[in-house]
Scaffold this motif. Structure first.
Motif, PDB file in Angstrom:
ATOM      1  N   ASP A 160     -22.882 -35.954  -9.488  1.00 59.17           N
ATOM      2  CA  ASP A 160     -23.852 -34.968  -9.969  1.00 59.17           C
ATOM      3  C   ASP A 160     -25.266 -35.357  -9.563  1.00 59.17           C
ATOM      4  OD1 ASP A 160     -21.835 -33.476 -11.134  1.00 59.17           O
ATOM      5  OD2 ASP A 160     -22.141 -34.304 -13.134  1.00 59.17           O
ATOM      6  N   LEU A 161     -25.590 -36.629  -9.693  1.00 59.67           N
ATOM      7  CA  LEU A 161     -26.908 -37.121  -9.296  1.00 59.67           C
ATOM      8  C   LEU A 161     -27.111 -36.909  -7.800  1.00 59.67           C
ATOM      9  CD1 LEU A 161     -29.565 -38.657  -9.687  1.00 59.67           C
ATOM     10  CD2 LEU A 161     -28.252 -40.788  -9.492  1.00 59.67           C
ATOM     11  N   ALA A 162     -26.149 -37.289  -7.001  1.00 59.87           N
ATOM     12  CA  ALA A 162     -26.257 -37.135  -5.550  1.00 59.87           C
ATOM     13  C   ALA A 162     -26.407 -35.671  -5.162  1.00 59.87           C
ATOM     14  CB  ALA A 162     -25.040 -37.756  -4.868  1.00 59.87           C
ATOM     15  N   ALA A 216     -26.201 -49.099  -4.635  1.00 56.37           N
ATOM     16  CA  ALA A 216     -26.161 -48.718  -3.225  1.00 56.37           C
ATOM     17  C   ALA A 216     -24.734 -48.406  -2.781  1.00 56.37           C
ATOM     18  CB  ALA A 216     -26.752 -49.826  -2.363  1.00 56.37           C
ATOM     19  N   SER A 217     -23.804 -49.221  -3.203  1.00 57.33           N
ATOM     20  CA  SER A 217     -22.413 -49.017  -2.829  1.00 57.33           C
ATOM     21  C   SER A 217     -21.875 -47.702  -3.379  1.00 57.33           C
ATOM     22  CB  SER A 217     -21.562 -50.184  -3.345  1.00 57.33           C
ATOM     23  OG  SER A 217     -20.215 -49.991  -3.021  1.00 57.33           O
ATOM     24  N   LEU A 218     -22.195 -47.419  -4.639  1.00 56.52           N
ATOM     25  CA  LEU A 218     -21.697 -46.186  -5.260  1.00 56.52           C
ATOM     26  C   LEU A 218     -22.308 -44.941  -4.635  1.00 56.52           C
ATOM     27  CD1 LEU A 218     -21.567 -47.188  -9.033  1.00 56.52           C
ATOM     28  CD2 LEU A 218     -19.640 -46.818  -7.484  1.00 56.52           C
ATOM     29  N   ILE A 219     -23.619 -44.933  -4.477  1.00 57.05           N
ATOM     30  CA  ILE A 219     -24.261 -43.733  -3.918  1.00 57.05           C
ATOM     31  C   ILE A 219     -23.891 -43.565  -2.445  1.00 57.05           C
ATOM     32  CG2 ILE A 219     -26.501 -44.708  -3.228  1.00 57.05           C
ATOM     33  CD1 ILE A 219     -27.729 -42.095  -4.500  1.00 57.05           C
ATOM     34  N   GLY A 220     -23.706 -44.674  -1.757  1.00 56.31           N
ATOM     35  CA  GLY A 220     -23.335 -44.617  -0.346  1.00 56.31           C
ATOM     36  C   GLY A 220     -21.948 -44.054  -0.099  1.00 56.31           C
ATOM     37  N   ASN A 221     -21.120 -44.000  -1.121  1.00 55.84           N
ATOM     38  CA  ASN A 221     -19.770 -43.449  -0.992  1.00 55.84           C
ATOM     39  C   ASN A 221     -19.721 -41.932  -1.195  1.00 55.84           C
ATOM     40  OD1 ASN A 221     -18.284 -45.750  -0.329  1.00 55.84           O
ATOM     41  ND2 ASN A 221     -18.229 -46.407  -2.465  1.00 55.84           N
ATOM     42  N   VAL A 222     -20.850 -41.312  -1.542  1.00 53.14           N
ATOM     43  CA  VAL A 222     -20.877 -39.869  -1.775  1.00 53.14           C
ATOM     44  C   VAL A 222     -21.044 -39.149  -0.435  1.00 53.14           C
ATOM     45  CG1 VAL A 222     -22.092 -37.981  -2.910  1.00 53.14           C
ATOM     46  CG2 VAL A 222     -21.853 -40.182  -4.085  1.00 53.14           C
ATOM     47  N   PRO A 223     -20.120 -38.247  -0.101  1.00 48.66           N
ATOM     48  CA  PRO A 223     -20.246 -37.505   1.153  1.00 48.66           C
ATOM     49  C   PRO A 223     -21.566 -36.727   1.216  1.00 48.66           C
ATOM     50  CG  PRO A 223     -18.068 -37.179   0.196  1.00 48.66           C
ATOM     51  CD  PRO A 223     -18.902 -37.892  -0.839  1.00 48.66           C
ATOM     52  N   GLY A 224     -22.244 -36.805   2.335  1.00 47.49           N
ATOM     53  CA  GLY A 224     -23.484 -36.063   2.541  1.00 47.49           C
ATOM     54  C   GLY A 224     -24.737 -36.765   2.070  1.00 47.49           C
ATOM     55  N   TYR A 235     -30.487 -40.480   1.189  1.00 49.12           N
ATOM     56  CA  TYR A 235     -30.518 -41.891   0.804  1.00 49.12           C
ATOM     57  C   TYR A 235     -31.076 -42.730   1.941  1.00 49.12           C
ATOM     58  CZ  TYR A 235     -29.139 -46.366  -1.197  1.00 49.12           C
ATOM     59  OH  TYR A 235     -29.150 -47.643  -1.701  1.00 49.12           O
ATOM     60  N   ARG A 236     -32.205 -43.401   1.687  1.00 50.79           N
ATOM     61  CA  ARG A 236     -32.893 -44.169   2.727  1.00 50.79           C
ATOM     62  C   ARG A 236     -32.325 -45.572   2.890  1.00 50.79           C
ATOM     63  NH1 ARG A 236     -38.218 -41.557   3.306  1.00 50.79           N
ATOM     64  NH2 ARG A 236     -37.511 -39.436   3.685  1.00 50.79           N
ATOM     65  N   GLY A 237     -31.873 -46.187   1.795  1.00 51.28           N
ATOM     66  CA  GLY A 237     -31.352 -47.543   1.891  1.00 51.28           C
ATOM     67  C   GLY A 237     -31.672 -48.351   0.658  1.00 51.28           C
TER      68      GLY A 237
END
Length: 155
Positions: free
Chosen positions: A3-5, A27-35, A40-42
């Motif tokens: 939802d946040l992403a 970082a690991s969790l948000i990086g797994n969201v498609p799109g 996400y900058r890093g």
């Protein structure tokens, strides 16, 4: 996290993260969201104090006065991370997941900093559980606080 992403992507708001005791968990969790690569900058994992000082450029006087597990350092991590990554938002995590007290601060004391556009918000929690549980709770609480702030910003 989804939802946040989604909210970040829909509103084209760039985000970065600076993590200490969560060691890249956000970082690991948000990086797994498609799109998510659209916004996400890093992330920077600033686990040791010297990285907070030398890379994030947090004034040593602030660290010496308040400690790395503090409202002040969490705020500076978010502000300086936002600048470093040139992002609309930066979320930071600092705290003590144990097993021992540090800086005379109890296990489970955590701070989440959120720099969002020109404002800064810092949230403090005293969490319970084992090391991994404290990290997971901190990330979950940080995501919830950021989601609330974004919903208020978009009204």
């Amino acid at each position: 996290m989804n939802d946040l992403a989604s909210l970040l992507i829909q509103n084209n708001m760039s985000i970065s993260s600076v993590e200490s005791f969560t060691v890249g968990g956000f970082a690991s969790l948000i990086g797994n969201v498609p799109g998510i690569s659209k916004v996400y900058r890093g992330s920077l994992v600033s686990y040791q104090t010297r990285i907070k000082r030398d890379v994030l450029k947090i004034d040593e006087k602030i660290i010496d006065t308040y400690g790395v597990v503090s409202n002040e350092v969490a705020g500076m991590m978010a502000i300086n991370g936002q600048k470093m990554f040139d992002s609309d938002i930066c979320i930071s995590f600092t705290g003590n997941a144990g097993p021992d007290a540090m800086e005379d601060k109890p296990v489970g004391l955590i701070y989440v900093g959120i720099a969002i556009f020109d404002s800064i918000h810092v949230f403090s929690y005293q969490l319970n559980g084992r090391r991994q549980q404290i990290k997971e709770q901190a990330i979950s609480l940080g995501c919830a606080e950021l989601y609330k702030l974004l919903c208020m910003t978009n009204k």
